[in-house]
Design an enzyme around this catalytic site. Structure first.
Site, PDB file in Angstrom:
ATOM      1  N   ARG A  56     -65.041  75.801  22.758  1.00 26.50           N
ATOM      2  CA  ARG A  56     -64.768  75.714  24.193  1.00 26.50           C
ATOM      3  C   ARG A  56     -63.405  76.268  24.586  1.00 26.50           C
ATOM      4  O   ARG A  56     -63.283  77.022  25.544  1.00 26.50           O
ATOM      5  CB  ARG A  56     -64.837  74.259  24.675  1.00 26.50           C
ATOM      6  CG  ARG A  56     -66.210  73.756  24.926  1.00 26.50           C
ATOM      7  CD  ARG A  56     -66.237  72.270  24.700  1.00 26.50           C
ATOM      8  NE  ARG A  56     -65.879  71.983  23.316  1.00 26.50           N
ATOM      9  CZ  ARG A  56     -66.724  72.037  22.300  1.00 26.50           C
ATOM     10  NH1 ARG A  56     -67.972  72.324  22.506  1.00 26.50           N
ATOM     11  NH2 ARG A  56     -66.334  71.804  21.055  1.00 26.50           N
ATOM     12  N   THR A  57     -62.360  75.876  23.869  1.00 29.21           N
ATOM     13  CA  THR A  57     -61.022  76.287  24.300  1.00 29.21           C
ATOM     14  C   THR A  57     -60.910  77.806  24.234  1.00 29.21           C
ATOM     15  O   THR A  57     -60.431  78.450  25.171  1.00 29.21           O
ATOM     16  CB  THR A  57     -59.939  75.607  23.435  1.00 29.21           C
ATOM     17  OG1 THR A  57     -60.205  74.211  23.410  1.00 29.21           O
ATOM     18  CG2 THR A  57     -58.552  75.842  23.979  1.00 29.21           C
ATOM     19  N   LYS A  63     -51.869  88.911   4.241  1.00 30.50           N
ATOM     20  CA  LYS A  63     -50.890  89.514   3.325  1.00 30.50           C
ATOM     21  C   LYS A  63     -49.596  88.717   3.254  1.00 30.50           C
ATOM     22  O   LYS A  63     -48.663  89.088   2.564  1.00 30.50           O
ATOM     23  CB  LYS A  63     -50.584  90.951   3.793  1.00 30.50           C
ATOM     24  CG  LYS A  63     -51.818  91.815   3.900  1.00 30.50           C
ATOM     25  CD  LYS A  63     -51.469  93.178   4.483  1.00 30.50           C
ATOM     26  CE  LYS A  63     -52.730  93.960   4.821  1.00 30.50           C
ATOM     27  NZ  LYS A  63     -52.435  95.170   5.596  1.00 30.50           N
ATOM     28  N   ARG A 115     -53.695  78.530  18.891  1.00 30.00           N
ATOM     29  CA  ARG A 115     -54.107  77.274  18.233  1.00 30.00           C
ATOM     30  C   ARG A 115     -53.706  77.392  16.772  1.00 30.00           C
ATOM     31  O   ARG A 115     -53.948  78.413  16.132  1.00 30.00           O
ATOM     32  CB  ARG A 115     -55.619  77.067  18.350  1.00 30.00           C
ATOM     33  CG  ARG A 115     -56.111  75.928  17.477  1.00 30.00           C
ATOM     34  CD  ARG A 115     -57.538  75.556  17.745  1.00 30.00           C
ATOM     35  NE  ARG A 115     -57.679  74.878  19.023  1.00 30.00           N
ATOM     36  CZ  ARG A 115     -58.783  74.252  19.415  1.00 30.00           C
ATOM     37  NH1 ARG A 115     -59.841  74.229  18.630  1.00 30.00           N
ATOM     38  NH2 ARG A 115     -58.832  73.649  20.582  1.00 30.00           N
ATOM     39  N   HIS A 129     -52.681  68.862  22.758  1.00 29.98           N
ATOM     40  CA  HIS A 129     -53.639  69.848  23.259  1.00 29.98           C
ATOM     41  C   HIS A 129     -53.525  69.794  24.783  1.00 29.98           C
ATOM     42  O   HIS A 129     -54.387  69.244  25.468  1.00 29.98           O
ATOM     43  CB  HIS A 129     -55.046  69.477  22.780  1.00 29.98           C
ATOM     44  CG  HIS A 129     -56.085  70.531  22.974  1.00 29.98           C
ATOM     45  ND1 HIS A 129     -55.923  71.602  23.837  1.00 29.98           N
ATOM     46  CD2 HIS A 129     -57.321  70.679  22.421  1.00 29.98           C
ATOM     47  CE1 HIS A 129     -57.021  72.350  23.790  1.00 29.98           C
ATOM     48  NE2 HIS A 129     -57.880  71.807  22.938  1.00 29.98           N
TER      49      HIS A 129
HETATM   50  C1  NCD Z   1     -60.495  69.210  20.413  1.00 26.69           C
HETATM   51  C2  NCD Z   1     -59.404  69.782  19.540  1.00 26.69           C
HETATM   52  O1  NCD Z   1     -59.530  70.908  19.065  1.00 26.69           O
HETATM   53  O2  NCD Z   1     -58.420  69.081  19.424  1.00 26.69           O
HETATM   54  N1  NCD Z   1     -61.444  70.147  20.769  1.00 26.69           N
HETATM   55  C3  NCD Z   1     -61.264  70.799  21.944  1.00 26.69           C
HETATM   56  O3  NCD Z   1     -60.558  71.768  22.026  1.00 26.69           O
HETATM   57  N2  NCD Z   1     -61.842  70.281  23.015  1.00 26.69           N
HETATM   58  C4  NCD Z   1     -61.079  67.966  19.942  1.00 26.69           C
HETATM   59  C5  NCD Z   1     -61.604  67.894  18.550  1.00 26.69           C
HETATM   60  O4  NCD Z   1     -61.593  68.869  17.799  1.00 26.69           O
HETATM   61  O5  NCD Z   1     -62.049  66.801  18.192  1.00 26.69           O
END
Ligand code: NCD
Length: 310
Positions: free
Chosen positions: A55-56, A85, A106, A134
């Site tokens: 989703r993100t 590398k 991320r 997050h």
């Molecule tokens: C979350 C995350 O990546 O922290 N997912 C997200 O981006 N909605 C929650 C999770 O992974 O449990």
């Protein structure tokens, strides 16, 4: 909203959050006719995802493109880029900075986002830093609650699951702490409670945190339930994960016993098995519907604000 990097909920205050919600509602209104489609014209945004994401990643990609911008997308750069590398994160982002106008990252390491933001002059957006935060997830969660109750003051919520490792929870509690008279019941197995330092950091005059150990202690008056998965990838041993992964499951029976008609049921997803499928069609469930759509709108609003277009 005068924000360059978006790294933590700590950067926001009540008024900047309400400004963001206003911008988000504006984006929703502009959707008819796609009147936002040149807000990111000639802008290029890099999505650099060192950890898996559905989703993100896709909502950031969609947000940039709907606003008329373009993306350079790196999924799994530890396999597909010079990181294989041995290139450092700092070098990677310094290179990418030459091509793009902002970077969404991320990463599995908690300090990675701060390091990246230090290394470059363009805006860096945190899409999840290890067990840290997050922020954009919390912003969409806060907006979803605000959208339902038209306020974030005087609310009672339940947050259940992996409170120790769940970064979305950390950002959400920080965000709620900006508003008045918030009470949060925190339900988790004892291995996954918030640390003492977190409880101290998140506590304020505005927020009362009440750790609970069993579902019997959930009060009937909650405005929202925010369920989360146990974060398997943060465990050293699979056996330890398996022992506690099913500690708290949201069943129809539990909802009938402890829910009320006004509440909403949230989850940042992915859901593994901690919410029964039957709950998906309950009119109070927003995790597969409003929460997802709001994720797109909030990211569109953030990007528009970042580039001064709204
Ligand atoms: C979350 C995350 O990546 O922290 N997912 C997200 O981006 N909605 C929650 C999770 O992974 O449990």
């Amino acid at each position: 909203m005068d924000i360059h990097d978006i790294l933590s909920l700590s950067q926001f205050n009540k008024s900047s959050l309400l400004d963001l919600f206003k911008a988000t509602n504006k984006i929703k209104k502009l959707e008819k006719g796609y009147k936002y489609s040149n807000f990111l014209k000639n802008k290029l945004v890099a999505l650099l995802f060192f950890e898996p994401s559905s989703r993100t990643f896709s909502s950031f990609s969609a947000a940039v493109k709907k606003l008329g911008g373009q993306t350079i997308e790196y999924q799994n750069p530890t396999q597909t880029s010079s990181v294989v590398k041995g290139e450092t994160l700092e070098d990677t982002v310094k290179i990418i900075e030459n091509y793009v106008d902002a970077i969404v990252i991320r990463h599995s390491e908690t300090d990675a986002l701060e390091r990246a933001a230090q290394a470059v002059a363009i805006p860096v957006i945190n899409a999840g830093n290890g067990i840290g935060e997050h922020p954009t997830q919390a912003l969409l969660d806060l907006f979803t609650i605000y959208d339902k109750f038209k306020t974030l003051d005087n609310l009672t919520g339940l947050i259940a699951g992996d409170l120790l490792n769940g970064r979305t929870v950390h950002s959400l509690i920080k965000g709620l702490g900006l508003f008045k008279h918030i009470t949060l019941y925190l339900l988790s197995p004892r291995e996954l409670v918030l640390t003492k330092e977190q409880i101290r950091d998140y506590s304020s005059q505005n927020i009362t945190l009440i750790p609970i150990k069993t579902v019997n202690e959930i009060p009937k008056k909650c405005d929202f339930w925010y369920w989360t998965r146990v974060q398997k990838e943060r465990f050293k041993s699979l056996a330890d994960y398996k022992k506690i992964k099913d500690s708290f499951i949201l069943t129809k029976k539990l909802l009938d016993q402890k829910g009320n008609n006004q509440m909403i049921i949230m989850h940042p997803l992915p859901r593994i098995n901690e919410i029964e499928i039957e709950i998906d069609n309950d009119s109070r469930s927003v995790y597969l519907t409003k929460q997802i759509k709001n994720g797109l709108y909030i990211r569109m609003a953030l990007l528009s604000l970042l580039f001064g277009k709204i």
